[in-house]
Scaffold this motif. Structure first.
Motif, short mmCIF file in Angstrom:
data_model
loop_
_atom_site.label_atom_id
_atom_site.label_comp_id
_atom_site.label_asym_id
_atom_site.label_seq_id
_atom_site.Cartn_x
_atom_site.Cartn_y
_atom_site.Cartn_z
N GLY A 154 0.82 -1.21 0.00
CA GLY A 154 0.00 0.00 0.00
C GLY A 154 0.84 1.25 0.00
O GLY A 154 2.06 1.22 0.21
N ALA A 155 0.19 2.37 -0.25
CA ALA A 155 0.88 3.66 -0.34
C ALA A 155 0.99 4.28 1.05
O ALA A 155 0.14 5.09 1.47
CB ALA A 155 0.13 4.59 -1.29
N HIS A 156 2.02 3.89 1.78
CA HIS A 156 2.29 4.42 3.11
C HIS A 156 3.76 4.84 3.16
O HIS A 156 4.58 4.33 2.40
CB HIS A 156 1.99 3.39 4.19
CG HIS A 156 0.65 2.75 4.07
ND1 HIS A 156 -0.53 3.42 4.30
CD2 HIS A 156 0.30 1.48 3.72
CE1 HIS A 156 -1.55 2.60 4.11
NE2 HIS A 156 -1.07 1.41 3.75
N ILE A 157 4.06 5.73 4.06
CA ILE A 157 5.46 6.14 4.21
C ILE A 157 6.34 4.94 4.53
O ILE A 157 7.45 4.80 4.01
CB ILE A 157 5.59 7.21 5.32
CG1 ILE A 157 4.96 8.53 4.85
CG2 ILE A 157 7.05 7.44 5.67
CD1 ILE A 157 5.67 9.18 3.68
N ALA A 158 5.85 4.05 5.37
CA ALA A 158 6.66 2.89 5.78
C ALA A 158 6.99 2.00 4.59
O ALA A 158 8.14 1.56 4.42
CB ALA A 158 5.92 2.08 6.85
N THR A 159 6.01 1.74 3.72
CA THR A 159 6.28 0.89 2.56
C THR A 159 7.18 1.61 1.56
O THR A 159 8.03 0.99 0.92
CB THR A 159 4.97 0.47 1.88
OG1 THR A 159 4.21 1.64 1.53
CG2 THR A 159 4.15 -0.42 2.78
N ALA A 160 7.01 2.91 1.44
CA ALA A 160 7.85 3.68 0.52
C ALA A 160 9.30 3.68 0.98
O ALA A 160 10.23 3.52 0.18
CB ALA A 160 7.33 5.11 0.39
N VAL A 161 9.52 3.83 2.29
CA VAL A 161 10.89 3.80 2.81
C VAL A 161 11.49 2.41 2.65
O VAL A 161 12.66 2.26 2.27
CB VAL A 161 10.90 4.24 4.29
CG1 VAL A 161 12.27 4.00 4.91
CG2 VAL A 161 10.53 5.73 4.40
N THR A 162 10.69 1.38 2.92
CA THR A 162 11.17 0.00 2.73
C THR A 162 11.57 -0.23 1.28
O THR A 162 12.61 -0.82 0.98
CB THR A 162 10.09 -1.00 3.14
OG1 THR A 162 9.74 -0.79 4.51
CG2 THR A 162 10.56 -2.43 2.95
N MET A 163 10.71 0.23 0.37
CA MET A 163 11.02 0.12 -1.06
C MET A 163 12.36 0.78 -1.38
O MET A 163 13.21 0.19 -2.04
CB MET A 163 9.90 0.78 -1.87
CG MET A 163 10.10 0.76 -3.39
SD MET A 163 11.14 2.11 -4.06
CE MET A 163 10.22 3.54 -3.61
N MET A 164 12.56 2.01 -0.90
CA MET A 164 13.78 2.73 -1.24
C MET A 164 15.01 2.09 -0.63
O MET A 164 16.08 2.05 -1.25
CB MET A 164 13.66 4.19 -0.79
CG MET A 164 14.81 5.07 -1.28
SD MET A 164 14.99 5.06 -3.09
CE MET A 164 13.56 6.03 -3.58
N LEU A 165 14.90 1.56 0.59
CA LEU A 165 16.06 0.90 1.21
C LEU A 165 16.45 -0.37 0.44
O LEU A 165 17.63 -0.63 0.23
CB LEU A 165 15.74 0.56 2.67
CG LEU A 165 15.66 1.76 3.63
CD1 LEU A 165 15.20 1.30 5.01
CD2 LEU A 165 17.01 2.48 3.72
N LEU A 166 15.45 -1.15 0.01
CA LEU A 166 15.75 -2.35 -0.76
C LEU A 166 16.33 -1.99 -2.13
O LEU A 166 17.29 -2.61 -2.59
CB LEU A 166 14.48 -3.19 -0.94
CG LEU A 166 13.97 -3.91 0.30
CD1 LEU A 166 12.56 -4.46 0.07
CD2 LEU A 166 14.93 -5.05 0.69
N LEU A 167 15.76 -0.98 -2.76
CA LEU A 167 16.25 -0.52 -4.05
C LEU A 167 17.70 -0.04 -3.93
O LEU A 167 18.55 -0.35 -4.78
CB LEU A 167 15.36 0.62 -4.54
CG LEU A 167 15.18 0.80 -6.04
CD1 LEU A 167 14.40 -0.38 -6.62
CD2 LEU A 167 14.43 2.10 -6.32
N THR A 168 17.99 0.69 -2.87
CA THR A 168 19.34 1.21 -2.66
C THR A 168 20.33 0.08 -2.38
O THR A 168 21.46 0.10 -2.88
CB THR A 168 19.33 2.22 -1.50
OG1 THR A 168 18.39 3.26 -1.80
CG2 THR A 168 20.71 2.83 -1.31
#
Length: 417
Positions: A292-306
């Motif tokens: 879902g579109a939440h800050i927590a999922t967005a941060v998780t996405m960016m950390l994994l991407l990085t």
């Protein structure tokens, strides 16, 4: 890090200074629409043409370097790109497209030349550290550049963005001419072995490089959705531009803190499994958005991407360099450089079209494509490690070089300069 030659540190210092003022592409679309008053389709065409020029320069810059010298290509490309950017604000609309195309093409050749200079200057076994230093400098400059550009635009005008970028690029050319030594200047074709393979024959002899390039090409289109469809998706779910800016800051900050230590820690590990794992992590990052579109999922996405970016980008660049024949080093680096920026052209239209027609499918498709790319590379690594022609951690050419010994330092760079 002591294995990284002084010339790479000098080059990295210049790349950092140039990256600090390389903010034109960030604000180009805004300038075209808000300042020049162009309609969105026309502005998109001009900006997209610049992206095509950048990718084309990356794909072809190595050919010029192999024939004329990588240092010369760096100097010439920087001069042409810088001059074009300085002139851009004063040009009529009809001239914007060809001048931007030329300036971005020249910038692409510079990027390929930078990578090739590292490849021919660093001994095999330390190239991962060399490329990590170059990426650190570029990312550090990019972290500083956009906020500085915003300050310059708001306090003065957008015109000064182009002037600063162009003058900075010209200064980079002058710095490189003085700081980067030119000993042993020779044309590569004069030193080409009598029975040396051409590019396509060399690639056929190195199937792992072909597989790597294909998987990077696919993954880069997925990876760069963070700069096109991701902010649109976040805004559509109530997460504004400020939060998106912090997400990008997380990416840059983690890379600056961890990429060099991770590269040093993993430098003795076989490269293909590291790269494959990195691609899988990129897929896992987009899969996290299924929450879902939440800050927590967005941060998780960016950390994994990085984390995926840290693992695959430096390692893949070094692997291509280790696999390349001496007389084709520039062209191998160009192939990788082009594949690794292909998403700048492909990601916005492809991702935008999918988001427009089936918004719920975008992130699952991205996750599957990146994960499959990583799985293909991991399977290929296991096959070749099992004895199908390449040892773990080294290409065919790398084994021969290691057996015969590395022929030192910048003198090797001189052969391509």
């Amino acid at each position: 890090m002591r294995e990284v030659p002084r010339v790479v540190w000098l080059l990295a210092a210049g790349v950092f200074m140039n990256a600090v003022v390389s903010f034109t592409f960030v604000y180009l679309f805004v300038w075209l629409t808000a300042v020049r008053g162009l309609p969105v389709p026309e502005a998109g065409l001009i900006a997209g043409t610049g992206g095509v020029g950048l990718v084309a320069g990356n794909f072809t810059g190595g050919w010029f370097g192999d024939h004329l010298g990588h240092r010369r290509v760096l100097l010439a490309g920087s001069a042409v790109s810088g001059a074009g950017l300085v002139l851009l604000p004063a040009l009529p609309t009809v001239a914007l497209l060809p001048v931007l195309l030329l300036a971005q093409y020249a910038a692409g050749t510079v990027r390929a030349a930078n990578s090739a200079l590292v490849a021919v200057s660093v001994p095999e076994g330390a190239r991962r550290q060399g490329f990590a230093v170059l990426r650190f400098a570029s990312n550090a400059g990019f972290t500083v550049g956009p906020p500085l550009g915003a300050l310059l635009a708001t306090r003065t005008s957008y015109t000064w963005l182009f002037v600063a970028d162009g003058v900075g690029t010209l200064l980079f050319a002058g710095y490189a001419a003085r700081a980067l030594p030119a000993q042993g200047v020779r044309r590569t074709r004069a030193l080409r072995p009598a029975r040396a393979d051409g590019l396509w024959a060399a690639l056929r002899a190195r199937p792992s490089v072909v597989v790597l390039l294909a998987t990077i090409f696919v993954t880069d289109t997925v990876y760069r959705q963070q700069y096109s469809t991701l902010p649109v998706w976040l805004a559509g779910h109530g997460i504004g531009t400020g939060a998106y800016g912090w997400l990008i800051a997380v990416n840059g900050g983690v890379i600056l803190c961890l990429e060099i230590p991770a590269t040093v820690a993993l430098r003795r590990r076989p490269p293909l499994p590291i790269i494959g794992t990195g691609l899988v992590l990129v897929g896992a990052g987009y899969a996290a958005l299924a929450g879902g579109a939440h800050i927590a999922t967005a941060v998780t996405m960016m950390l994994l991407l990085t984390a995926g970016e840290i693992l695959y980008k430096t390692t893949a660049t070094a692997y291509v360099a280790d696999s390349a024949p001496d007389h084709l080093q520039g062209r191998f680096q160009s192939l990788y450089a082009g594949a690794s920026v292909s998403g700048t052209v492909l990601a916005p239209p492809l991702g935008g079209a999918l988001y427009d027609t089936a918004p719920g499918a975008l992130w699952p498709v991205c996750a599957v494509l990146a994960a499959l790319s990583g799985a293909v590379l991991l399977a290929a690594a296991a096959r070749w490690r099992g004895g199908a022609g390449e040892e773990a951690g080294e290409g065919v050419v790398g084994q021969a070089r290691r057996r015969s010994g590395w022929r030192a330092g910048w003198a090797s760079a001189g052969r391509s300069d």
